[in-house]
Scaffold this active site. Structure first.
Site, mmCIF file in Angstrom:
data_model
loop_
_atom_site.group_PDB
_atom_site.id
_atom_site.type_symbol
_atom_site.label_atom_id
_atom_site.label_comp_id
_atom_site.label_asym_id
_atom_site.label_seq_id
_atom_site.Cartn_x
_atom_site.Cartn_y
_atom_site.Cartn_z
ATOM 1 N N TYR A 52 44.038 52.225 47.567
ATOM 2 C CA TYR A 52 43.028 52.069 46.191
ATOM 3 C C TYR A 52 43.744 50.890 45.205
ATOM 4 C CZ TYR A 52 40.669 56.282 47.542
ATOM 5 O OH TYR A 52 39.975 57.268 48.246
ATOM 6 N N SER A 215 32.063 60.683 47.274
ATOM 7 C CA SER A 215 30.756 59.892 46.964
ATOM 8 C C SER A 215 29.651 61.045 46.898
ATOM 9 C CB SER A 215 30.414 59.048 48.194
ATOM 10 O OG SER A 215 31.099 57.740 47.920
ATOM 11 N N PRO A 216 29.874 61.794 46.074
ATOM 12 C CA PRO A 216 28.742 62.834 45.854
ATOM 13 C C PRO A 216 27.378 62.433 44.945
ATOM 14 C CG PRO A 216 30.663 63.041 44.196
ATOM 15 C CD PRO A 216 31.159 62.129 45.103
ATOM 16 N N PHE A 226 21.981 57.279 43.977
ATOM 17 C CA PHE A 226 20.569 57.923 43.960
ATOM 18 C C PHE A 226 19.888 58.379 42.948
ATOM 19 C CE2 PHE A 226 23.034 61.457 45.250
ATOM 20 C CZ PHE A 226 22.767 62.544 44.365
#
Length: 305
Positions: A52, A215-216, A226
Site C-alpha cells: 500500500y 471493497s464493501p 454503487f
C-alpha cells in the site's frame, strides 16, 4: 461499536476496520485526524499491506500516531505480504523480509496479524510454515491469515502450519455476492449456482475463520462505488428508503447489510473522509430484519430461486 471475536476469542476486534490503503498521499495531520476519529468511533483494528503506497501507508500511519510502546497496545495492526511487481511470492525469504520491512515502517516490534495477500500457485507450504514458525517464536507476528484464498488452499497451508489460519479477507458487497449466491441456488442450472470459491463462506464458518470483506462499497473489480450510481437505481432506492426509516446515511445501510450476516463478517472500509467514516460506523447500531436484508439482495439484481 460492536466487537467480534477473532481466532476463537484470541482477539476482540471492532466489526468495522479502517483500511489504510489510501492514506499514503495524505498529510500526516490528516491521517492523525482520521485515526483519532476511527478510535473515537470504537474502531481498534487497522488493515495494512506492504504494497500500500509502496510501503508509505505504513510509514505515514506510524508517524500519524507517533508510534511508540506506550501507544502500540491501542491498535490491532494487520498487514499483508506476498504481492510483488508482476508476480506472487510466498517464499520463506520474502515473507521474512516483508515482515521486517513492515515492522520498521510501522515502528513496532510486533504485528498482530499477518495475511498472505493473494494465492501463490508456486507456494511450498512447508516453506511458509518455516517462515511462520520463525515469526511466531520471535514474537514478531502473533496470528496469521490469508486473503483471497479458497478452502483447499487454506487446507493445504493448515496441513503444515503450527499456527492455524484465523482470517480470510475476501471481496464482498451487496453487488459482489458470489459466495452467497451459490448457497442460495443449490442444484440449479443457472449462473448463480456455479461454485466459484469452494463454498468458502460455509467453510470459514465451520473452521472458525473470520471473513473480512474488502471493497464493501464497490461493484465489479474496483469499477466504482454503487451508492448514488445510476447503474443501480433500484438498489439505491431501496438503500435510501431503509436509511431514511432508520435515521442513518446510505453508507451505513450498505455496511450493515454485510454485518447482518451470522458469519460475523468484519468489514474493511477504506474511506479517508472523516464525516463518511462517522456515517459508516453507525452501521454497527443498525439492525436489519431478514426481510430488509433480502429486499436489498434482490434490489441488487439477484433473483431468489
Amino acid at each position: 461499536m460492536k466487537y467480534i471475536d477473532i481466532g476463537n476469542g484470541k482477539i476482540s476486534a471492532s466489526e468495522i476496520s479502517l483500511g489504510c490503503m489510501r492514506i499514503a498521499n495524505l498529510e500526516v495531520s490528516e491521517v492523525t485526524k482520521l485515526i483519532n476519529t476511527a478510535m473515537e468511533e470504537g474502531i481498534n483494528f487497522f488493515d495494512h499491506a506492504d504494497i500500500y503506497g509502496g510501503g508509505k501507508s505504513e510509514e505515514v500511519f506510524a508517524e500519524a500516531v507517533d508510534m511508540k510502546p506506550s501507544v502500540r497496545e491501542k491498535f490491532i495492526i494487520q498487514t499483508k505480504c506476498g504481492i510483488r511487481k508482476g508476480f506472487y511470492d510466498f517464499s520463506k525469504e520474502h515473507i521474512l523480509n516483508s515482515v521486517e520491512g513492515s515492522l520498521k515502517r510501522l515502528r513496532t516490534d510486533y504485528i498482530d496479524i499477518l495475511l498472505l495477500h493473494r494465492p501463490d500457485t508456486l507456494m511450498e507450504p512447508e516453506e511458509v510454515a518455516e517462515a511462520f514458525d520463525i515469526l511466531h517464536s520471535s514474537g514478531k507476528v502473533r496470528y496469521f491469515g490469508v486473503s483471497n484464498h479458497n478452502p483447499m488452499q487454506i487446507e493445504l497451508l493448515n496441513k503444515y502450519l503450527n499456527q492455524k489460519i484465523i482470517i480470510n479477507q475476501l471481496q464482498l458487497s451487496i453487488t459482489n455476492t458470489g459466495m452467497i449466491d451459490f448457497g442460495l441456488n443449490v442444484n440449479m442450472k443457472k449462473d448463480a449456482s456455479i461454485d466459484r470459491d469452494g463454498s468458502v463462506l460455509e467453510y470459514c464458518r465451520l473452521k472458525d475463520i473470520t471473513i473480512q470483506a474488502w471493497s464493501p462499497l464497490q461493484y465489479g473489480f474496483f469499477e466504482g462505488v454503487f451508492l448514488n450510481n445510476d447503474k443501480f437505481p433500484e438498489l439505491n432506492r431501496k438503500i435510501n428508503e431503509i436509511a431514511e426509516a432508520k435515521g442513518v446515511q446510505n453508507v451505513a445501510i450498505a455496511i450493515a447489510w454485510i454485518l447482518r450476516h451470522p458469519a460475523k463478517i468484519q468489514t474493511i472500509v477504506g474511506t479517508t473522509n472523516i464525516k463518511r467514516l462517522k456515517d459508516i460506523c453507525k452501521a454497527s447500531q443498525v439492525e436489519l430484519t431478514r426481510q430488509e436484508w433480502y429486499e436489498l439482495y434482490r434490489a441488487a439484481g439477484n433473483q431468489l430461486p
